[in-house]
Design a protein around this motif. Structure first.
Motif, short mmCIF file in Angstrom:
data_model
loop_
_atom_site.label_atom_id
_atom_site.label_comp_id
_atom_site.label_asym_id
_atom_site.label_seq_id
_atom_site.Cartn_x
_atom_site.Cartn_y
_atom_site.Cartn_z
N SER A 1 -1.23 -2.10 -10.22
CA SER A 1 -1.58 -1.81 -8.82
C SER A 1 -1.64 -0.30 -8.59
CB SER A 1 -0.56 -2.45 -7.87
OG SER A 1 0.74 -1.95 -8.09
N SER A 2 -0.77 0.45 -9.27
CA SER A 2 -0.78 1.90 -9.14
C SER A 2 -2.07 2.49 -9.71
CB SER A 2 0.43 2.50 -9.87
OG SER A 2 0.47 3.90 -9.73
N VAL A 3 -2.57 1.90 -10.78
CA VAL A 3 -3.84 2.34 -11.36
C VAL A 3 -4.96 2.18 -10.33
CG1 VAL A 3 -5.56 1.95 -13.17
CG2 VAL A 3 -3.12 1.73 -13.70
N LEU A 4 -5.03 1.00 -9.72
CA LEU A 4 -6.09 0.74 -8.74
C LEU A 4 -5.99 1.67 -7.54
CD1 LEU A 4 -6.13 -3.19 -8.67
CD2 LEU A 4 -7.54 -1.65 -10.06
N MET A 5 -4.78 1.84 -7.02
CA MET A 5 -4.59 2.62 -5.80
C MET A 5 -4.91 4.10 -5.99
SD MET A 5 -3.69 0.73 -3.21
CE MET A 5 -3.06 -0.93 -2.87
N ASN A 6 -4.73 4.61 -7.20
CA ASN A 6 -5.02 6.01 -7.46
C ASN A 6 -6.45 6.22 -7.95
OD1 ASN A 6 -2.43 7.94 -7.39
ND2 ASN A 6 -1.77 5.89 -8.00
N ALA A 7 -6.93 5.31 -8.81
CA ALA A 7 -8.23 5.51 -9.44
C ALA A 7 -9.40 5.17 -8.52
CB ALA A 7 -8.31 4.67 -10.72
N VAL A 8 -9.30 4.07 -7.79
CA VAL A 8 -10.44 3.63 -6.97
C VAL A 8 -10.84 4.66 -5.92
CG1 VAL A 8 -11.23 1.90 -5.32
CG2 VAL A 8 -10.08 1.17 -7.42
N PRO A 9 -9.90 5.23 -5.14
CA PRO A 9 -10.31 6.24 -4.17
C PRO A 9 -10.94 7.47 -4.82
CG PRO A 9 -8.10 5.46 -3.67
CD PRO A 9 -8.46 4.91 -5.02
N ALA B 1 -4.15 -5.61 0.22
CA ALA B 1 -4.69 -5.58 1.58
C ALA B 1 -5.91 -4.66 1.65
CB ALA B 1 -3.62 -5.13 2.57
N GLY B 2 -5.81 -3.51 0.96
CA GLY B 2 -6.93 -2.57 0.95
C GLY B 2 -6.50 -1.13 1.14
N PRO B 3 -5.70 -0.82 2.19
CA PRO B 3 -5.19 0.55 2.35
C PRO B 3 -4.32 0.98 1.18
CG PRO B 3 -5.01 -0.66 4.41
CD PRO B 3 -5.41 -1.66 3.36
N ASN B 4 -4.15 2.28 1.01
CA ASN B 4 -3.45 2.79 -0.16
C ASN B 4 -1.95 2.58 -0.09
OD1 ASN B 4 -2.75 4.73 -2.47
ND2 ASN B 4 -4.98 4.83 -2.35
N HIS B 5 -1.34 2.30 -1.24
CA HIS B 5 0.12 2.14 -1.25
C HIS B 5 0.84 3.43 -1.67
CE1 HIS B 5 0.61 0.64 -5.75
NE2 HIS B 5 0.50 1.94 -5.68
N VAL B 6 0.08 4.49 -1.94
CA VAL B 6 0.70 5.79 -2.21
C VAL B 6 0.93 6.46 -0.86
CG1 VAL B 6 0.51 8.00 -3.40
CG2 VAL B 6 -0.49 5.93 -4.42
N GLY C 1 10.80 10.81 5.24
CA GLY C 1 10.50 11.45 6.52
C GLY C 1 9.27 12.31 6.53
N THR C 2 8.58 12.43 5.40
CA THR C 2 7.39 13.31 5.34
C THR C 2 6.18 12.70 6.04
OG1 THR C 2 6.77 12.49 3.14
CG2 THR C 2 8.17 14.45 3.22
N ALA C 3 6.29 11.46 6.50
CA ALA C 3 5.20 10.87 7.30
C ALA C 3 5.04 11.63 8.61
CB ALA C 3 5.47 9.40 7.57
N ARG C 4 5.99 12.51 8.94
CA ARG C 4 5.85 13.37 10.12
C ARG C 4 4.67 14.32 9.97
NH1 ARG C 4 9.39 16.90 10.04
NH2 ARG C 4 10.34 16.38 8.05
N PHE C 5 4.32 14.65 8.71
CA PHE C 5 3.24 15.61 8.51
C PHE C 5 2.32 15.27 7.35
CE2 PHE C 5 7.21 17.14 6.57
CZ PHE C 5 6.85 17.19 5.23
N SER C 6 2.55 14.11 6.71
CA SER C 6 1.73 13.73 5.57
C SER C 6 1.05 12.38 5.81
CB SER C 6 2.59 13.64 4.30
OG SER C 6 3.14 14.90 3.99
N SER C 7 0.05 12.09 4.99
CA SER C 7 -0.73 10.87 5.14
C SER C 7 -0.80 10.11 3.82
CB SER C 7 -2.15 11.23 5.58
OG SER C 7 -2.14 12.03 6.75
N PRO C 8 -1.24 8.86 3.87
CA PRO C 8 -1.42 8.10 2.62
C PRO C 8 -2.46 8.76 1.72
CG PRO C 8 -1.50 6.65 4.54
CD PRO C 8 -1.54 8.04 5.05
N LEU C 9 -2.37 8.51 0.42
CA LEU C 9 -3.41 8.97 -0.50
C LEU C 9 -4.73 8.34 -0.08
CD1 LEU C 9 -3.64 10.57 -3.28
CD2 LEU C 9 -3.78 8.31 -4.33
#
Length: 435
Positions: free
Chosen positions: A145-153, A369-374, A379-387
């Motif tokens: 799953s990590s391969v797909l989530m990083n490679a496909v985008p 589901a489709g959205p990225n799991h990375v 707490g960094t979601a205060r200023f960071s986003s999904p891959l």
């Protein structure tokens, strides 16, 4: 029921803020010994190239390769991996990949420009990175799953060359990981890992081309190496332990919520699982479900340690307070297990991924589901986003002045440049001023 199974907190307690801070406290391991080892590996690979990569791979992964060619997975081997897994596994990978691809196509940014009245053109050109390196854990750990989530985008973004590195200790390599690479369109797979793989991607060797960005999870040596090469190349993030926070109104089956909490607690002992609910009796029911279901997990020892040390069932005054606490925590995964999650959504300020309703467990987001799991952690979601696709695209500003536009802008630039005592700047602009 064991009192130490999971921490119970109440947001009305006078010391709640302090206790919550203590619960959330986590800092990436700062190990001087690891940093020293990594620094040496980086230096060796930077100065000796393939020879150092080969040496470290044979040493750490118990391989006996005589050349880098033996560590490169051929195109035929990648294709063959698709026949080494079950039809059910292949179908699952293909469905997941297509859903991830479809979702991420919506993130594609396109170039744009506009023309001002005097003919000056301004805009932005979007282009993909040329080369990206994807690190994938190997050996007994298998994360297709990590391969797909990083490679496909990356491929959706238009990256020219995607190189995947995956260690194969004792020559052991997961067919599922290779199959995922084939389905995701990875261009090249090399069976190396650890800090030496990060170094090879960052600096380049005779066999491995230097990349623009390194993405993907790894152990402390990999994380330390990624941090060290940042600036030489881009990296995705230094991820902390997995997290889940559930806001529940007390009407979801408590067994479901207990298992949702386990879905992150089973990752590792440092993972964090938290439930917020205004109903104390419901929290009792979830705690009972935890006690009954925890022993049935194959990874129950890991989950037990995680829940005991970093988990919590927290009573809040109402759902509004639950949202306030959640925004303060800024969780990686947030489940809104309530009757009308749409009402809460506008109030959620900080979360890596938001799972809406009782029928949307976090686990679906991890795989298909489709959205990225990375996702941002700690707490960094205060200023960071999904891959996403945007992580593999770059933006270049476009400026093309007409003669009239240059004349007017140069007058402004001249004044500002001379106020900064930068004469050449000013004179360069002044040449373009019309008399």
């Amino acid at each position: 029921m064991s009192e130490t199974l999971i921490t119970r907190l109440d947001a009305s307690q006078s010391d709640f803020k302090q206790r919550l801070d203590e619960l959330l406290a986590w800092e990436s391991v700062s190990d001087t010994r690891v940093a020293s080892v990594v620094d040496d590996i980086l230096h060796q690979v930077k100065t000796r190239g393939d020879a150092a990569v080969l040496e470290f791979t044979n040493k750490f992964d118990r391989r006996s390769a005589k050349s880098m060619d033996e560590l490169v997975v051929t195109a035929d081997q990648l294709k063959n991996a698709l026949t080494q897994i079950t039809p059910e596994q292949r179908k699952a990978l293909e469905v997941a990949a297509e859903r991830i691809r479809s979702y991420h196509k919506h993130q594609l940014q396109t170039s744009w420009k506009y023309t001002e009245a005097d003919g000056t053109v301004l805009g932005q050109q979007i282009s993909a990175m040329e080369r990206v390196g994807l690190y994938v854990p190997g050996g007994k750990a298998s994360y297709p799953s990590s391969v797909l989530m990083n490679a496909v985008p990356a491929k959706v973004a238009g990256v020219d060359e995607l190189t995947m590195v995956v260690p194969a200790p004792d020559g052991e390599l997961s067919p599922m990981v290779l199959a995922a690479a084939a389905i995701a369109g990875v261009d090249r797979v090399i069976t190396i890992g650890g800090a030496q793989a990060v170094a090879a991607l960052a600096y380049g060797t005779e066999t491995i081309a230097k990349v623009d960005k390194i993405v993907g999870p790894g152990n402390i040596y990999v994380a330390t190496a990624k941090r060290a090469v940042f600036g030489q190349v881009a990296i995705d993030m230094i991820a902390g332990p997995s997290e889940i926070l559930v806001i529940c109104d007390g009407l979801t089956d408590p067994d479901w919520i207990a298992m949702d909490l386990f879905s992150q607690a089973e990752h590792d002992e440092q993972a964090q699982a938290i439930l917020l609910c205004p109903d104390a009796e419901y929290l009792d029911k979830v705690e009972a479900s935890i006690a009954r279901l925890l022993p049935t997990l194959s990874r129950n020892e890991i989950a037990t340690t995680s829940l005991k040390n970093r988990g919590a069932l927290i009573k809040v005054a109402d759902i509004e307070e639950a949202v306030e606490v959640s925004n303060r925590i800024a969780p990686e995964h947030l489940e809104l297990s309530v009757a009308d999650p749409e009402l809460l959504l506008p109030k959620i300020r900080h979360a890596g991924a938001i799972f809406m309703g009782r029928f949307t467990p976090e686990a679906l987001g991890d795989y298909c589901a489709g959205p990225n799991h990375v996702l941002p952690t700690s707490g960094t979601a205060r200023f960071s986003s999904p891959l996403g696709v945007y992580d593999f695209q770059k933006r270049s500003s476009i400026i093309m002045c007409s003669a009239a536009g240059a004349s007017e802008l140069s007058k402004v630039a001249s004044v500002l440049a001379r106020s900064e005592y930068l004469e050449a700047h000013a004179r360069s602009a002044e040449y373009r001023i019309k008399d």
